[in-house]
Design an enzyme around this catalytic site. Structure first.
Site, short mmCIF file in Angstrom:
data_model
loop_
_atom_site.label_atom_id
_atom_site.label_comp_id
_atom_site.label_asym_id
_atom_site.label_seq_id
_atom_site.Cartn_x
_atom_site.Cartn_y
_atom_site.Cartn_z
N HIS A 123 0.82 -1.22 0.00
CA HIS A 123 0.00 0.00 0.00
C HIS A 123 0.86 1.28 0.00
O HIS A 123 0.33 2.37 -0.23
CB HIS A 123 -0.92 0.05 1.22
CG HIS A 123 -1.95 -1.05 1.24
ND1 HIS A 123 -2.84 -1.24 0.20
CD2 HIS A 123 -2.23 -2.01 2.16
CE1 HIS A 123 -3.62 -2.28 0.49
NE2 HIS A 123 -3.28 -2.77 1.67
N ASP A 159 -2.55 -10.85 -2.17
CA ASP A 159 -3.11 -10.30 -0.92
C ASP A 159 -4.60 -9.98 -1.16
O ASP A 159 -5.00 -9.67 -2.28
CB ASP A 159 -2.35 -9.02 -0.56
CG ASP A 159 -2.65 -8.50 0.83
OD1 ASP A 159 -1.84 -8.73 1.74
OD2 ASP A 159 -3.70 -7.84 1.00
N HIS A 161 -6.14 -7.44 -0.31
CA HIS A 161 -6.26 -6.01 -0.65
C HIS A 161 -5.52 -5.71 -1.94
O HIS A 161 -4.49 -6.32 -2.23
CB HIS A 161 -5.67 -5.15 0.47
CG HIS A 161 -6.28 -5.40 1.82
ND1 HIS A 161 -5.69 -6.19 2.77
CD2 HIS A 161 -7.46 -4.97 2.34
CE1 HIS A 161 -6.47 -6.24 3.85
NE2 HIS A 161 -7.55 -5.51 3.61
N ASP A 246 -4.14 -12.73 3.73
CA ASP A 246 -5.42 -12.29 4.29
C ASP A 246 -6.60 -12.62 3.37
O ASP A 246 -7.74 -12.28 3.69
CB ASP A 246 -5.38 -10.79 4.64
CG ASP A 246 -4.64 -9.96 3.63
OD1 ASP A 246 -4.34 -10.47 2.53
OD2 ASP A 246 -4.36 -8.78 3.92
ZN LIG Z 1 -3.84 -7.17 2.86
#
Ligand SMILES: [Zn+2]
Length: 343
Positions: A123, A159, A161, A246
């Site tokens: 991120h 991931d 995200h 995740d």
């Molecule tokens: Zn993540």
């Protein structure tokens, strides 16, 4: 396959506030995983610290000063990104581990290198900390591979995200392909199928947005129809995996439903591509994954897929019918039809 793990007990020293999911106990999982594979004969090395030059390939000078200024201090950098006094040094080790993994994979001394690092990186933007991330480890790794002479580098991010930072850093770069499977809509909000890159980098961003509830079957479709065919056409000299766990069904943050076997299958599918394109050169960098048992099991499945015999990916079956993968694949194909052939 010749495999190396990069590990340090110092990754536990980055502290986050009580109740924060990206907590030091995650590093204890890394310790246990490293110890398990050391007992099975895998070489483990400690990371070096990333240099200013290596970080500066993807982060702005002013941002690097901001992070360096947190040395010895607890600072809140964004609503969910914090430093403790040790975080600066630990984050430098995380980025350094990513660089070391690339050097090992490219040098031919090992072909696959797995770096067990925290904080995560995907991120982190060029000039902004975000989503638990300080330095963008995967981007630093890809830029280092390019600096070492790799013509094309693929970053595959599984991931839960979307890796907004990695996508943005290489948005206009046709030499670095960013491909992500992620829950969508979800944090951080980016990662629609229509985001395909800009300028000369158009077509080299591949997003596979999966609805909450997606299963191994959906990932399998995304991999078989889009990810693997696109990667084969791109022919990377190195494949970097942003390995977040995740997307596991037990993860407290994510809403996807993979099991450890699903991570093993994805990793094997990527290893097969790497064997065909780049003599098996794979770098794995840990990202998220906040259920400790799921993190351990998924990491072990990933390492097993790289260490064991090369075989077709053993996709688990949930026995449930889902059309979520088909929807993601349709959207991605529609956005990228002009650039790639699909399976
Ligand atoms: Zn993540």
């Amino acid at each position: 396959m010749s495999l190396l793990l990069i590990h340090s007990e110092r990754f536990a020293e980055h502290q986050t506030p009580p109740g924060h999911p990206e907590r030091p106990e995650r590093a204890e999982v890394f310790d246990a995983v490293a110890s398990r594979w050391r007992d099975r004969g895998i070489e483990i090395v400690a990371p070096r610290t990333a240099t200013r030059e290596q970080l500066g390939r993807v982060h702005d000078a002013e941002y690097l000063r901001t992070i360096a200024d947190t040395n010895g201090r607890s600072v809140r950098l964004d609503p969910d990104t914090y430093t403790s006094p040790e975080s600066y040094e630990v984050a430098l080790l995380g980025a350094g581990a990513a660089v070391d993994a690339v050097e090992r994979a490219l040098s031919g001394s090992q072909r696959a290198a797995v770096a067990l690092v925290r904080p995560p990186g995907h991120h982190a933007e060029r000039s902004r900390a975000m989503g638990f991330c300080l330095y963008n480890n995967a981007a630093i790794a890809a830029a280092h591979a390019r600096a070492q002479g790799a013509r094309r580098v693929a970053v595959v991010d599984y991931d839960v995200h979307h890796g907004n930072g990695t996508q943005h850093i290489f948005d206009a770069d046709a030499h670095v392909l960013y491909l992500s499977t992620h829950q969508f809509p979800f944090y951080p909000g980016t990662g629609a199928a229509t985001e395909i890159g800009h300028g000369g980098g158009q077509g080299f961003t591949v997003n596979l947005p999966l609805e909450a509830g997606s299963l191994a079957e959906d990932f399998r479709m995304a991999f078989e129809v889009v990810a693997v065919p696109v990667l084969r056409q791109f022919e990377p000299d190195l494949l970097i995996i942003s390995a977040g766990y995740d997307a596991h069904e037990h993860d407290p943050l994510g809403g996807l439903r993979l099991t450890a076997d699903g991570f093993g299958a994805m990793t094997m599918a990527l290893r097969q591509v790497a064997e065909q394109c780049c003599r098996g050169r794979v770098v794995v960098l840990t990202e998220g994954g906040y259920d400790l048992k799921a993190l351990a099991a998924s990491l072990n499945a990933t390492i097993e897929a790289l260490h064991g015999p090369l075989a077709p990916p053993a996709w688990p079956s949930s026995g449930i019918t889902s059309n979520r993968g088909a929807q993601a694949v349709r959207d991605t194909q529609a956005a990228l039809r002009a650039y790639w052939h699909f399976g």
